[in-house]
Design an enzyme around this catalytic site. Sequence first.
Site, short mmCIF file in Angstrom:
data_model
loop_
_atom_site.label_atom_id
_atom_site.label_comp_id
_atom_site.label_asym_id
_atom_site.label_seq_id
_atom_site.Cartn_x
_atom_site.Cartn_y
_atom_site.Cartn_z
N THR A 171 2.55 2.49 -3.49
CA THR A 171 2.97 3.26 -4.66
C THR A 171 1.78 3.58 -5.56
O THR A 171 0.89 2.76 -5.72
CB THR A 171 4.00 2.45 -5.46
OG1 THR A 171 5.15 2.22 -4.63
CG2 THR A 171 4.44 3.18 -6.71
N ASP A 202 12.18 1.47 -7.53
CA ASP A 202 11.96 1.42 -8.98
C ASP A 202 11.15 2.57 -9.52
O ASP A 202 11.20 2.86 -10.71
CB ASP A 202 11.23 0.12 -9.33
CG ASP A 202 9.80 0.13 -8.79
OD1 ASP A 202 8.85 0.25 -9.58
OD2 ASP A 202 9.63 0.03 -7.57
N GLY A 223 4.90 -2.66 -6.22
CA GLY A 223 5.27 -3.89 -5.52
C GLY A 223 6.65 -3.77 -4.90
O GLY A 223 7.04 -2.70 -4.45
N ASP A 224 7.41 -4.86 -4.91
CA ASP A 224 8.75 -4.87 -4.35
C ASP A 224 9.71 -4.26 -5.37
O ASP A 224 10.06 -4.88 -6.37
CB ASP A 224 9.17 -6.30 -4.02
CG ASP A 224 8.28 -6.93 -2.95
OD1 ASP A 224 7.73 -6.17 -2.14
OD2 ASP A 224 8.15 -8.17 -2.93
N GLY A 225 10.14 -3.05 -5.07
CA GLY A 225 10.91 -2.28 -6.04
C GLY A 225 12.17 -2.95 -6.53
O GLY A 225 12.54 -2.83 -7.71
#
Length: 301
Positions: A171, A202, A223-225
């Site tokens: 991202t 996100d 990162g991890d949405g």
Amino acid sequence: MKYSKIALAIHGGAGPDNEFIRANKKQYKDSLQRIANTGYRMLKKGEPAISVVRSVVSMLEDDPLFNAGRGSALNKDGDIEMDAAIMNGADLSAGGVALVTRARNPILLADQVRRHSSHLLLAGVGADNFAVQQHIPTVDCGYFVTEEQRRAWVENAIKQDHDPYAKSGGTVGAVALDQDGNLASTTSTGGTPGKAAGRIGDSCLIGAGCYADNATCAISGTGDGELLMKGLTGYSIAMMIDIRNMPIQEAAEQVIKNNKWEGDIGIIGIDGDGELAIYFNSQRMHRAWVDKYGKSEVHIY
């Protein structure tokens, strides 16, 4: 020491390290440095923060090294679905797009939603059609697919491994403070590799992966949405500044360290005094910035 009261930070994603990143470390750093310097020159010329973050993220989208625009990750079905958002701290105007398949630069489309729509978020076919209506350049889906992302998709298919946390994406995002004291934020992504078709992360959600308010700060997350969505990470950092009067770096660290779920989170942020926040809990986060003293840095690890 004198400073210009302008500053900018960009990121190219947080997550685990891998062989491709290590093999292309110089190319990543050169691109991040070039784009950060371009954005800073725009700020020095007096361009507004909202225009600068839109421009630098469109440049990151054009670089196939990053998981946004050209270079986006493929979902479980081998298709492209991109998300992006932009927010202006001066008036709190914002726009987001999700599951975009045709806009060459999703961030430009998100900005058209902000400027020329009564809605905050458009998705799927509606977003693609809005791109045509707004004369945003569109391309065939093949434009977005790079050899590396195709290889990763084939590898995952062979392993039958489509765990979105197995290989986090790259991202991209930007935050800036301009000469008028206005803040802005942008975030754009191709999503997690091997994600389920229709999954939205996100990056397009205001308050999660993108947030800006002149009264507090501008934040772009990566990162991890799912974790950034659960924690409303961008807005939570802003509230730590507003309610507890925390410095932006401390607020960012507190929010990420106090996250209740295991996984990778990274942010870049800036406040109205030009103070930058850079923090991540992952193995790496591609990042570059030019601070309010004009000092520039670029790092991956």
